[in-house]
Write a protein that holds these residues in place. Sequence first.
Motif, short mmCIF file in Angstrom:
data_model
loop_
_atom_site.label_atom_id
_atom_site.label_comp_id
_atom_site.label_asym_id
_atom_site.label_seq_id
_atom_site.Cartn_x
_atom_site.Cartn_y
_atom_site.Cartn_z
N ALA A 44 0.83 -1.21 0.00
CA ALA A 44 0.00 0.00 0.00
C ALA A 44 0.86 1.25 0.00
O ALA A 44 2.04 1.24 0.37
CB ALA A 44 -0.92 0.01 1.22
N ILE A 45 0.25 2.33 -0.42
CA ILE A 45 0.81 3.68 -0.30
C ILE A 45 -0.29 4.57 0.25
O ILE A 45 -1.44 4.15 0.39
CB ILE A 45 1.31 4.23 -1.65
N GLY A 46 0.06 5.81 0.57
CA GLY A 46 -0.95 6.78 0.97
C GLY A 46 -1.40 7.56 -0.25
O GLY A 46 -0.64 8.39 -0.76
N PHE A 47 -2.61 7.30 -0.72
CA PHE A 47 -3.07 7.96 -1.94
C PHE A 47 -3.06 9.48 -1.78
O PHE A 47 -2.74 10.21 -2.73
CB PHE A 47 -4.48 7.50 -2.29
N ASP A 48 -3.42 9.98 -0.60
CA ASP A 48 -3.49 11.43 -0.44
C ASP A 48 -2.12 12.08 -0.57
O ASP A 48 -2.03 13.24 -0.98
CB ASP A 48 -4.12 11.78 0.91
N GLN A 49 -1.06 11.37 -0.25
CA GLN A 49 0.28 11.91 -0.46
C GLN A 49 0.54 12.08 -1.95
O GLN A 49 1.07 13.10 -2.40
CB GLN A 49 1.34 11.00 0.15
N VAL A 50 0.16 11.07 -2.72
CA VAL A 50 0.32 11.16 -4.18
C VAL A 50 -0.57 12.26 -4.74
O VAL A 50 -0.16 13.03 -5.62
CB VAL A 50 0.01 9.80 -4.84
N TYR A 51 -1.81 12.36 -4.24
CA TYR A 51 -2.73 13.41 -4.71
C TYR A 51 -2.15 14.80 -4.42
O TYR A 51 -2.31 15.72 -5.24
CB TYR A 51 -4.09 13.28 -4.04
N TYR A 52 -1.52 14.95 -3.25
CA TYR A 52 -0.91 16.25 -2.94
C TYR A 52 0.13 16.61 -3.99
O TYR A 52 0.14 17.73 -4.53
CB TYR A 52 -0.27 16.23 -1.56
N ALA A 190 -2.71 -0.50 -2.96
CA ALA A 190 -3.86 -0.15 -2.13
C ALA A 190 -3.59 1.16 -1.38
O ALA A 190 -2.45 1.63 -1.32
CB ALA A 190 -4.15 -1.27 -1.15
N ASP A 191 -4.65 1.73 -0.82
CA ASP A 191 -4.56 3.01 -0.13
C ASP A 191 -4.59 2.80 1.39
O ASP A 191 -5.56 2.26 1.93
CB ASP A 191 -5.73 3.91 -0.55
N ASP A 192 -3.52 3.24 2.06
CA ASP A 192 -3.46 3.18 3.53
C ASP A 192 -3.57 4.62 4.05
O ASP A 192 -2.62 5.39 3.94
CB ASP A 192 -2.15 2.56 3.98
N PRO A 193 -4.71 5.01 4.62
CA PRO A 193 -4.88 6.40 5.07
C PRO A 193 -3.91 6.79 6.19
O PRO A 193 -3.57 7.96 6.32
CB PRO A 193 -6.33 6.44 5.55
#
Length: 307
Positions: A44-52, A190-193
Amino acid sequence: MTRFSSALLALLLLCGVAEADGDPVRVGHLLEVSIEQLHPTQAAIGFDQVYYKLGRYTAEPKRAFDDYCEVNGQGEARSVGKGAELSNSASFTCEAAVGARTADMKTVVVGPAGRLYLTDGHHGFSTLGEWAGQELKVWVRVTDDFSDSVDLGQFWQRMREARKVWLRGADGEPVEPEQLPTHVGLGDMADDPYRSLVYFARKVGYDKPRSGGVAPEFLEFYWGDWLRGVLPLKGFDLDTRSGYRQAVEAAARLMVALPAEENVGDSGFSARQLGGYRSLDRKELNNAASRKLGYALEYRKTHGTRQ
Protein backbone atom coordinates in the motif's frame (compact mmCIF):
# COMPACT_ATOMS: atom_id res chain seq x y z
CA MET A 1 29.42 -10.03 -30.54
CA THR A 2 26.84 -12.45 -31.96
CA ARG A 3 23.19 -11.58 -32.38
CA PHE A 4 22.35 -14.01 -29.54
CA SER A 5 24.89 -12.55 -27.09
CA SER A 6 23.77 -9.02 -27.95
CA ALA A 7 20.19 -9.97 -27.22
CA LEU A 8 21.22 -11.65 -23.94
CA LEU A 9 23.15 -8.58 -22.81
CA ALA A 10 20.17 -6.40 -23.69
CA LEU A 11 17.96 -8.66 -21.59
CA LEU A 12 20.37 -8.45 -18.65
CA LEU A 13 20.48 -4.70 -18.94
CA LEU A 14 16.68 -4.57 -19.01
CA CYS A 15 16.48 -6.71 -15.87
CA GLY A 16 19.08 -4.60 -14.12
CA VAL A 17 21.65 -7.34 -13.47
CA ALA A 18 24.36 -6.19 -15.84
CA GLU A 19 25.95 -2.96 -16.90
CA ALA A 20 27.29 -1.86 -20.26
CA ASP A 21 30.57 -3.78 -19.74
CA GLY A 22 28.72 -7.01 -18.96
CA ASP A 23 29.75 -7.09 -15.30
CA PRO A 24 27.13 -7.95 -12.67
CA VAL A 25 25.63 -5.12 -10.72
CA ARG A 26 27.32 -4.44 -7.40
CA VAL A 27 26.07 -2.82 -4.24
CA GLY A 28 26.26 0.95 -4.56
CA HIS A 29 25.90 0.98 -8.32
CA LEU A 30 23.41 3.29 -10.00
CA LEU A 31 20.98 1.91 -12.56
CA GLU A 32 18.76 3.65 -15.10
CA VAL A 33 15.44 1.81 -15.41
CA SER A 34 11.85 2.54 -16.32
CA ILE A 35 9.36 2.89 -13.47
CA GLU A 36 7.45 -0.16 -14.72
CA GLN A 37 10.52 -2.35 -14.07
CA LEU A 38 10.43 -1.66 -10.32
CA HIS A 39 8.73 -4.25 -8.10
CA PRO A 40 7.13 -2.98 -4.86
CA THR A 41 8.15 -4.32 -1.45
CA GLN A 42 4.98 -2.99 0.17
CA ALA A 43 1.32 -3.51 -0.62
CA ALA A 44 0.00 0.00 0.00
CA ILE A 45 0.81 3.68 -0.30
CA GLY A 46 -0.95 6.78 0.97
CA PHE A 47 -3.07 7.96 -1.94
CA ASP A 48 -3.49 11.43 -0.44
CA GLN A 49 0.28 11.91 -0.46
CA VAL A 50 0.32 11.16 -4.18
CA TYR A 51 -2.73 13.41 -4.71
CA TYR A 52 -0.91 16.25 -2.94
CA LYS A 53 2.07 15.93 -5.27
CA LEU A 54 -0.10 15.67 -8.40
CA GLY A 55 -2.16 18.63 -7.28
CA ARG A 56 0.96 20.69 -6.81
CA TYR A 57 2.36 19.62 -10.18
CA THR A 58 -0.90 20.77 -11.76
CA ALA A 59 -0.58 24.20 -10.14
CA GLU A 60 3.21 24.48 -10.40
CA PRO A 61 4.48 22.23 -13.24
CA LYS A 62 8.15 22.95 -12.49
CA ARG A 63 7.76 21.00 -9.23
CA ALA A 64 7.55 17.77 -11.23
CA PHE A 65 10.98 18.50 -12.71
CA ASP A 66 12.36 19.39 -9.27
CA ASP A 67 11.19 16.05 -7.87
CA TYR A 68 12.47 14.16 -10.89
CA CYS A 69 15.92 15.72 -10.60
CA GLU A 70 15.94 15.03 -6.86
CA VAL A 71 15.19 11.30 -7.11
CA ASN A 72 18.01 11.01 -9.64
CA GLY A 73 20.42 12.59 -7.15
CA GLN A 74 20.66 15.80 -9.18
CA GLY A 75 19.27 18.42 -6.83
CA GLU A 76 16.46 20.53 -8.28
CA ALA A 77 15.70 21.53 -11.85
CA ARG A 78 17.95 24.32 -13.08
CA SER A 79 16.12 25.26 -16.26
CA VAL A 80 12.91 23.99 -17.79
CA GLY A 81 12.28 24.83 -21.43
CA LYS A 82 8.93 25.76 -22.91
CA GLY A 83 6.94 22.60 -23.51
CA ALA A 84 9.45 20.54 -21.54
CA GLU A 85 8.58 16.92 -20.74
CA LEU A 86 10.15 14.57 -18.20
CA SER A 87 10.53 11.95 -20.91
CA ASN A 88 12.67 14.36 -22.97
CA SER A 89 15.90 14.95 -21.06
CA ALA A 90 16.99 17.54 -23.62
CA SER A 91 14.07 19.80 -22.66
CA PHE A 92 15.33 20.58 -19.13
CA THR A 93 18.46 20.54 -16.99
CA CYS A 94 19.15 19.69 -13.35
CA GLU A 95 21.54 21.34 -10.90
CA ALA A 96 24.00 18.43 -10.82
CA ALA A 97 24.97 15.21 -12.55
CA VAL A 98 23.12 11.94 -11.92
CA GLY A 99 24.11 10.51 -8.55
CA ALA A 100 25.84 13.63 -7.28
CA ARG A 101 23.58 13.51 -4.22
CA THR A 102 23.14 9.81 -3.56
CA ALA A 103 21.37 10.40 -0.22
CA ASP A 104 18.36 11.67 -2.19
CA MET A 105 18.18 8.66 -4.48
CA LYS A 106 15.69 5.82 -4.17
CA THR A 107 16.94 2.32 -3.46
CA VAL A 108 16.52 -1.20 -4.82
CA VAL A 109 17.53 -4.75 -3.99
CA VAL A 110 18.50 -7.07 -6.85
CA GLY A 111 16.53 -10.32 -6.65
CA PRO A 112 16.41 -13.61 -8.57
CA ALA A 113 16.40 -13.27 -12.36
CA GLY A 114 17.71 -9.74 -11.91
CA ARG A 115 14.39 -8.27 -10.83
CA LEU A 116 14.66 -4.96 -9.04
CA TYR A 117 12.74 -4.64 -5.77
CA LEU A 118 12.11 -1.06 -4.69
CA THR A 119 12.72 -0.45 -0.98
CA ASP A 120 12.34 3.34 -0.94
CA GLY A 121 10.49 5.55 -3.37
CA HIS A 122 7.07 3.91 -3.81
CA HIS A 123 5.29 7.26 -3.43
CA GLY A 124 7.72 9.28 -5.51
CA PHE A 125 7.75 6.86 -8.41
CA SER A 126 4.00 6.27 -8.20
CA THR A 127 3.55 10.03 -8.54
CA LEU A 128 5.99 10.42 -11.43
CA GLY A 129 4.46 7.40 -13.15
CA GLU A 130 0.97 8.89 -12.85
CA TRP A 131 2.28 12.20 -14.18
CA ALA A 132 4.54 11.07 -17.01
CA GLY A 133 3.83 7.37 -17.61
CA GLN A 134 5.28 4.11 -16.34
CA GLU A 135 7.81 4.09 -19.18
CA LEU A 136 9.60 7.10 -17.66
CA LYS A 137 13.30 6.43 -17.10
CA VAL A 138 14.68 7.03 -13.60
CA TRP A 139 17.89 6.27 -11.72
CA VAL A 140 18.04 4.08 -8.60
CA ARG A 141 20.80 2.95 -6.23
CA VAL A 142 21.49 -0.71 -5.41
CA THR A 143 21.74 -1.37 -1.65
CA ASP A 144 21.80 -5.19 -1.69
CA ASP A 145 22.26 -8.00 -4.19
CA PHE A 146 20.24 -11.09 -3.28
CA SER A 147 20.17 -12.40 -6.84
CA ASP A 148 22.04 -15.54 -5.75
CA SER A 149 19.05 -16.72 -3.70
CA VAL A 150 18.22 -20.30 -4.67
CA ASP A 151 14.52 -19.48 -4.98
CA LEU A 152 11.96 -16.82 -4.10
CA GLY A 153 11.37 -18.39 -0.69
CA GLN A 154 14.99 -17.83 0.30
CA PHE A 155 14.96 -14.37 -1.28
CA TRP A 156 11.97 -13.21 0.75
CA GLN A 157 13.45 -14.70 3.91
CA ARG A 158 16.59 -12.62 3.34
CA MET A 159 14.43 -9.58 2.67
CA ARG A 160 12.59 -10.11 5.96
CA GLU A 161 15.81 -10.53 7.90
CA ALA A 162 17.23 -7.35 6.38
CA ARG A 163 13.94 -5.50 7.04
CA LYS A 164 13.68 -4.65 3.36
CA VAL A 165 9.99 -5.53 2.96
CA TRP A 166 6.75 -4.34 4.59
CA LEU A 167 4.33 -7.24 4.71
CA ARG A 168 1.18 -5.53 5.91
CA GLY A 169 -1.79 -4.48 3.83
CA ALA A 170 -3.72 -1.23 3.74
CA ASP A 171 -5.63 -2.22 6.88
CA GLY A 172 -2.53 -3.29 8.79
CA GLU A 173 -3.21 -7.01 8.39
CA PRO A 174 -0.30 -9.32 7.43
CA VAL A 175 0.16 -10.21 3.75
CA GLU A 176 2.37 -12.75 2.02
CA PRO A 177 5.06 -11.75 -0.52
CA GLU A 178 3.04 -13.23 -3.37
CA GLN A 179 0.23 -10.79 -2.50
CA LEU A 180 2.42 -7.77 -3.17
CA PRO A 181 1.57 -5.80 -6.33
CA THR A 182 3.82 -6.15 -9.35
CA HIS A 183 4.06 -2.42 -10.10
CA VAL A 184 3.94 0.88 -8.26
CA GLY A 185 1.08 3.31 -8.89
CA LEU A 186 -2.46 4.14 -7.88
CA GLY A 187 -3.90 1.44 -10.12
CA ASP A 188 -1.82 -1.38 -8.61
CA MET A 189 -1.32 -0.49 -4.95
CA ALA A 190 -3.86 -0.15 -2.13
CA ASP A 191 -4.56 3.01 -0.13
CA ASP A 192 -3.46 3.18 3.53
CA PRO A 193 -4.88 6.40 5.07
CA TYR A 194 -2.50 6.14 8.04
CA ARG A 195 0.46 6.31 5.68
CA SER A 196 -0.88 9.60 4.30
CA LEU A 197 -1.51 10.87 7.82
CA VAL A 198 2.11 10.22 8.79
CA TYR A 199 3.32 12.00 5.66
CA PHE A 200 1.39 15.14 6.52
CA ALA A 201 2.64 14.95 10.14
CA ARG A 202 6.25 15.04 8.97
CA LYS A 203 8.08 18.03 10.47
CA VAL A 204 5.06 18.54 12.71
CA GLY A 205 5.64 15.64 15.12
CA TYR A 206 8.67 13.89 13.63
CA ASP A 207 11.19 14.02 10.81
CA LYS A 208 13.52 11.49 9.26
CA PRO A 209 16.65 11.41 11.46
CA ARG A 210 19.65 12.87 9.66
CA SER A 211 22.37 12.07 12.17
CA GLY A 212 23.54 8.91 13.88
CA GLY A 213 22.94 6.64 10.89
CA VAL A 214 20.48 6.10 8.06
CA ALA A 215 16.74 6.36 8.66
CA PRO A 216 15.10 2.90 8.72
CA GLU A 217 13.33 1.90 5.53
CA PHE A 218 9.54 1.94 5.91
CA LEU A 219 9.95 4.45 8.76
CA GLU A 220 6.58 6.05 8.03
CA PHE A 221 4.85 2.66 8.14
CA TYR A 222 6.20 2.01 11.63
CA TRP A 223 4.61 5.25 12.79
CA GLY A 224 1.43 4.53 10.85
CA ASP A 225 1.09 1.01 12.20
CA TRP A 226 1.39 2.35 15.75
CA LEU A 227 -1.10 5.15 15.13
CA ARG A 228 -3.59 2.65 13.73
CA GLY A 229 -3.88 1.16 17.21
CA VAL A 230 -4.14 4.42 19.18
CA LEU A 231 -5.90 6.91 16.88
CA PRO A 232 -9.15 5.83 15.17
CA LEU A 233 -9.68 7.93 12.04
CA LYS A 234 -13.45 7.49 11.95
CA GLY A 235 -13.72 10.44 14.33
CA PHE A 236 -12.23 12.83 11.75
CA ASP A 237 -13.66 14.15 8.50
CA LEU A 238 -10.80 13.57 6.08
CA ASP A 239 -12.80 15.13 3.25
CA THR A 240 -12.41 18.64 4.70
CA ARG A 241 -9.26 20.60 5.37
CA SER A 242 -10.24 21.39 8.96
CA GLY A 243 -11.09 17.77 9.73
CA TYR A 244 -7.87 16.49 8.17
CA ARG A 245 -5.87 19.13 10.04
CA GLN A 246 -7.37 17.92 13.31
CA ALA A 247 -6.29 14.36 12.47
CA VAL A 248 -2.72 15.47 11.65
CA GLU A 249 -2.49 17.46 14.87
CA ALA A 250 -3.83 14.54 16.92
CA ALA A 251 -1.27 12.19 15.35
CA ALA A 252 1.60 14.63 15.95
CA ARG A 253 0.59 15.15 19.58
CA LEU A 254 0.69 11.41 20.17
CA MET A 255 4.13 11.25 18.54
CA VAL A 256 5.68 13.98 20.69
CA ALA A 257 4.14 12.53 23.86
CA LEU A 258 5.94 9.22 23.33
CA PRO A 259 9.13 9.02 25.45
CA ALA A 260 12.26 9.23 23.29
CA GLU A 261 13.56 5.77 24.19
CA GLU A 262 10.19 3.99 24.12
CA ASN A 263 9.55 1.67 21.20
CA VAL A 264 7.03 2.75 18.59
CA GLY A 265 4.60 -0.17 18.79
CA ASP A 266 6.30 -3.46 17.90
CA SER A 267 8.63 -1.83 15.35
CA GLY A 268 11.78 -2.50 17.36
CA PHE A 269 12.71 1.17 16.94
CA SER A 270 12.41 3.90 19.54
CA ALA A 271 10.68 7.23 19.00
CA ARG A 272 14.11 8.84 18.85
CA GLN A 273 15.32 6.40 16.17
CA LEU A 274 12.24 7.17 14.11
CA GLY A 275 12.81 10.91 14.39
CA GLY A 276 10.16 11.74 16.98
CA TYR A 277 10.04 15.37 18.12
CA ARG A 278 9.78 16.41 21.74
CA SER A 279 7.27 19.17 20.96
CA LEU A 280 4.79 19.87 18.19
CA ASP A 281 5.85 22.31 15.46
CA ARG A 282 2.75 24.45 15.00
CA LYS A 283 4.24 26.44 12.12
CA GLU A 284 4.66 23.25 10.10
CA LEU A 285 1.17 22.14 11.11
CA ASN A 286 -0.25 25.34 9.67
CA ASN A 287 1.84 24.88 6.53
CA ALA A 288 0.54 21.34 6.06
CA ALA A 289 -3.04 22.50 6.58
CA SER A 290 -2.84 25.50 4.28
CA ARG A 291 -0.84 24.03 1.39
CA LYS A 292 -0.39 20.26 1.38
CA LEU A 293 -3.87 19.31 2.50
CA GLY A 294 -5.39 21.87 0.17
CA TYR A 295 -3.64 20.43 -2.89
CA ALA A 296 -4.42 16.85 -1.83
CA LEU A 297 -8.12 17.39 -1.21
CA GLU A 298 -8.65 19.44 -4.36
CA TYR A 299 -6.92 16.85 -6.54
CA ARG A 300 -8.77 13.98 -4.86
CA LYS A 301 -12.08 15.77 -5.40
CA THR A 302 -11.54 16.26 -9.12
CA HIS A 303 -9.38 13.29 -10.11
CA GLY A 304 -9.05 10.74 -7.35
CA THR A 305 -11.00 8.25 -5.33
CA ARG A 306 -10.80 6.72 -1.87
CA GLN A 307 -10.78 2.96 -1.67
